[in-house]
Design a protein around this motif. Structure first.
Motif, PDB file in Angstrom:
ATOM      1  N   PRO A   1       0.822  -1.217   0.000  1.00 44.48           N
ATOM      2  CA  PRO A   1       0.000   0.000   0.000  1.00 44.48           C
ATOM      3  C   PRO A   1       0.853   1.262   0.000  1.00 44.48           C
ATOM      4  O   PRO A   1       1.906   1.319   0.657  1.00 44.48           O
ATOM      5  N   GLU A   2       0.422   2.237  -0.773  1.00 45.36           N
ATOM      6  CA  GLU A   2       1.142   3.507  -0.837  1.00 45.36           C
ATOM      7  C   GLU A   2       1.156   4.174   0.536  1.00 45.36           C
ATOM      8  O   GLU A   2       0.186   4.102   1.298  1.00 45.36           O
ATOM      9  N   GLU A   3       2.264   4.810   0.875  1.00 48.92           N
ATOM     10  CA  GLU A   3       2.382   5.550   2.133  1.00 48.92           C
ATOM     11  C   GLU A   3       1.878   6.972   1.873  1.00 48.92           C
ATOM     12  O   GLU A   3       2.638   7.863   1.517  1.00 48.92           O
ATOM     13  N   LYS A   4       0.581   7.151   2.076  1.00 52.14           N
ATOM     14  CA  LYS A   4      -0.096   8.379   1.651  1.00 52.14           C
ATOM     15  C   LYS A   4      -0.066   9.460   2.725  1.00 52.14           C
ATOM     16  O   LYS A   4       0.112   9.194   3.908  1.00 52.14           O
ATOM     17  N   MET A   5      -0.320  10.677   2.286  1.00 56.45           N
ATOM     18  CA  MET A   5      -0.441  11.810   3.185  1.00 56.45           C
ATOM     19  C   MET A   5      -1.694  11.700   4.047  1.00 56.45           C
ATOM     20  O   MET A   5      -1.712  12.123   5.208  1.00 56.45           O
ATOM     21  N   GLY A   6      -2.760  11.144   3.477  1.00 56.31           N
ATOM     22  CA  GLY A   6      -4.023  11.023   4.191  1.00 56.31           C
ATOM     23  C   GLY A   6      -4.807   9.834   3.687  1.00 56.31           C
ATOM     24  O   GLY A   6      -4.287   8.998   2.936  1.00 56.31           O
ATOM     25  N   LEU A   7      -6.075   9.715   4.090  1.00 56.40           N
ATOM     26  CA  LEU A   7      -6.932   8.587   3.734  1.00 56.40           C
ATOM     27  C   LEU A   7      -6.239   7.266   4.056  1.00 56.40           C
ATOM     28  O   LEU A   7      -6.153   6.354   3.236  1.00 56.40           O
ATOM     29  N   HIS A   8      -5.736   7.180   5.289  1.00 59.63           N
ATOM     30  CA  HIS A   8      -4.888   6.058   5.671  1.00 59.63           C
ATOM     31  C   HIS A   8      -5.643   4.749   5.861  1.00 59.63           C
ATOM     32  O   HIS A   8      -5.041   3.679   5.784  1.00 59.63           O
ATOM     33  N   ALA A   9      -6.928   4.797   6.158  1.00 57.86           N
ATOM     34  CA  ALA A   9      -7.647   3.582   6.547  1.00 57.86           C
ATOM     35  C   ALA A   9      -8.007   2.687   5.368  1.00 57.86           C
ATOM     36  O   ALA A   9      -8.304   1.510   5.562  1.00 57.86           O
ATOM     37  N   VAL A  10      -8.003   3.223   4.163  1.00 58.75           N
ATOM     38  CA  VAL A  10      -8.341   2.437   2.971  1.00 58.75           C
ATOM     39  C   VAL A  10      -7.108   2.403   2.064  1.00 58.75           C
ATOM     40  O   VAL A  10      -6.593   3.461   1.687  1.00 58.75           O
ATOM     41  N   PRO A  11      -6.613   1.202   1.715  1.00 55.71           N
ATOM     42  CA  PRO A  11      -5.355   1.118   0.972  1.00 55.71           C
ATOM     43  C   PRO A  11      -5.483   1.579  -0.472  1.00 55.71           C
ATOM     44  O   PRO A  11      -6.533   1.455  -1.102  1.00 55.71           O
ATOM     45  N   THR A  12      -4.375   2.100  -0.983  1.00 58.16           N
ATOM     46  CA  THR A  12      -4.215   2.427  -2.400  1.00 58.16           C
ATOM     47  C   THR A  12      -2.972   1.691  -2.876  1.00 58.16           C
ATOM     48  O   THR A  12      -1.896   1.845  -2.289  1.00 58.16           O
ATOM     49  N   THR A  13      -3.107   0.874  -3.929  1.00 59.64           N
ATOM     50  CA  THR A  13      -1.994   0.023  -4.335  1.00 59.64           C
ATOM     51  C   THR A  13      -1.839  -0.023  -5.852  1.00 59.64           C
ATOM     52  O   THR A  13      -2.695   0.440  -6.598  1.00 59.64           O
ATOM     53  N   THR A  14      -0.746  -0.639  -6.268  1.00 61.61           N
ATOM     54  CA  THR A  14      -0.589  -1.068  -7.651  1.00 61.61           C
ATOM     55  C   THR A  14      -1.110  -2.498  -7.783  1.00 61.61           C
ATOM     56  O   THR A  14      -1.256  -3.218  -6.788  1.00 61.61           O
ATOM     57  N   ALA A  15      -1.418  -2.915  -9.007  1.00 57.50           N
ATOM     58  CA  ALA A  15      -1.807  -4.296  -9.295  1.00 57.50           C
ATOM     59  C   ALA A  15      -0.937  -4.802 -10.435  1.00 57.50           C
ATOM     60  O   ALA A  15      -0.753  -4.112 -11.442  1.00 57.50           O
ATOM     61  N   ASN A  16      -0.405  -5.983 -10.264  1.00 61.80           N
ATOM     62  CA  ASN A  16       0.454  -6.585 -11.279  1.00 61.80           C
ATOM     63  C   ASN A  16      -0.255  -7.790 -11.888  1.00 61.80           C
ATOM     64  O   ASN A  16      -0.558  -8.766 -11.188  1.00 61.80           O
ATOM     65  N   TRP A  17      -0.523  -7.691 -13.181  1.00 67.50           N
ATOM     66  CA  TRP A  17      -1.188  -8.767 -13.913  1.00 67.50           C
ATOM     67  C   TRP A  17      -0.125  -9.518 -14.705  1.00 67.50           C
ATOM     68  O   TRP A  17       0.464  -8.988 -15.645  1.00 67.50           O
ATOM     69  N   ASP A  18       0.120 -10.754 -14.306  1.00 63.09           N
ATOM     70  CA  ASP A  18       1.175 -11.558 -14.917  1.00 63.09           C
ATOM     71  C   ASP A  18       0.563 -12.736 -15.669  1.00 63.09           C
ATOM     72  O   ASP A  18       0.648 -13.901 -15.268  1.00 63.09           O
TER      73      ASP A  18
END
Length: 383
Positions: A198-215
């Motif tokens: 999960p990205e280490e964000k400035m705010g909105l910490h309770a819900v993750p924001t990520t990358t997705a890798n489709w292999d």
């Protein structure tokens, strides 16, 4: 403070009352700990779904609430006034349901929408990529048709609920050129699908924001929404609605900051007077209130156009621009009202200020909104 709203029906008034009750009991009581500890609110979205708050603008025949968009957005605003991260994730869930509800076949709607709108399945929206944020036509993640499947390869970025969602509205390249973008309803788990930290964000910490890798993950071909090559049309039409969702969330966040600032200004005294009675501060609060009211009026105008079946793309961009810029200013001014205390974590206004910044960025940066608005004006002159 309870906002004095002009609602279109008694049913809408009851819905907003229910929303406030849930928001006060389930969101306001948990937000500080989860945002501080950066922990996910387990079970909360199921609670919102059980109350009918995740499918409000969608048809009743598929489990939705069949509510006007102007009502749905005011529900989002009430949620955001208590917990911005949850409200944004709720808006994104609605955005992820849009391709199925609007472009899906009858069979696809019957198969997937009831669980989506009822909260059994929570969704994410997977459009952006590391090198293709606002430039959606530059997507590189590919889906190659192989018999009854699509083989998906590539990387997606900035996914709200990434790794937590049960499904994703996934936009991929199926052919060359800007018209070669298609939309797949991707499952939350699949062989060949993994998520970044999960990205280490400035705010909105309770819900993750990520990358997705489709292999090389294989998705059934019946997960194609609309036709091949229709992806950008689906994405852009969904984003018009999504921008209104973010405008409502930004307005709710700004309202929370205003309420906190007004309460503090009425309690704090300097030079023998409440600080609200000092003209310099009173005028600052008045400007904050005007910004919040203007943001609300702007998103409601766009929503009513949408409800009436009229074009609203330019108005959606205006609403997103006005409301998120207002949220940034109002939250910054709220910190100023609190003085040194506003810069500490003892009061929520510093969190509000951090949360406001991202709202000027996602669902199309505010620079992109200005581009959309200006192009709309140019097109109108040509017509």
């Amino acid at each position: 403070m309870t906002v004095d709203r002009l609602l279109p029906s008694e049913e809408a008034e009851d819905l907003l009352a229910l929303t406030r009750d849930i928001a006060d009991k389930e969101l306001a009581t948990r937000v500080d700990q989860h945002e501080r500890d950066e922990t996910y609110p387990e079970g909360l979205f199921a609670t919102l779904g059980a109350a009918g708050l995740l499918g409000l603008p969608y048809p009743q025949e598929y489990g939705g609430g069949a509510q006007p968009y102007e009502v749905y957005l005011q529900v989002l605003e009430e949620l955001a006034a208590r917990w911005a991260a949850v409200a944004v994730a709720t808006s994104v869930h609605g955005l992820a349901c849009f391709p199925v509800a609007t472009f899906g076949t009858d069979e696809q709607k019957q198969r997937w929408l009831p669980d989506m709108l009822g909260g059994d399945l929570v969704g994410g929206y997977s459009l952006s990529e590391p090198q293709a944020g606002s430039d959606a036509a530059a997507l590189a993640c590919r889906a190659e048709r192989q018999g009854e499947h699509y083989r998906v390869t590539g990387t997606k970025a900035w996914i709200t609920h990434g790794g937590r969602a049960d499904f994703y509205a996934l936009f991929v390249r199926t052919d060359a050129g800007s018209r070669g973008i298609s939309c797949l309803l991707a499952p939350g788990q699949a062989d060949g699908l993994s998520f970044g930290r999960p990205e280490e964000k400035m705010g909105l910490h309770a819900v993750p924001t990520t990358t997705a890798n489709w292999d090389g993950a294989l998705l059934d071909a019946d997960r194609l929404l609309g036709a091949e090559g229709q992806g950008l049309q689906i994405a852009f039409s969904a984003l018009d609605s999504g921008r209104l969702g973010i405008a409502a969330c930004a307005t709710g966040l700004a309202q929370a900051a205003l309420d906190a600032a007004v309460a503090y200004a009425n309690e704090r005294t300097t030079f023998g007077r409440r600080i609200v009675d000092h003209q310099g501060l009173g005028f600052l609060l008045a400007d904050m209130a005007a910004a919040v009211d203007s943001a609300r009026a702007t998103y409601l105008d766009a929503a009513r156009r949408r409800d009436a079946g009229r074009p609203y793309s330019r108005q959606a961009s205006v609403a997103k621009l006005v409301a998120t810029d207002a949220a940034m200013k109002v939250t910054t001014d709220a910190v100023q009202v609190f003085g040194g205390y506003g810069y500490t974590r003892d009061f929520p206004v510093e969190r509000y200020m951090r949360e406001a910044k991202i709202m000027q960025i996602f669902e199309g940066t505010n620079q992109i909104q200005r581009l959309v608005i200006s192009r709309g004006l140019a097109q109108r002159r040509e017509d």
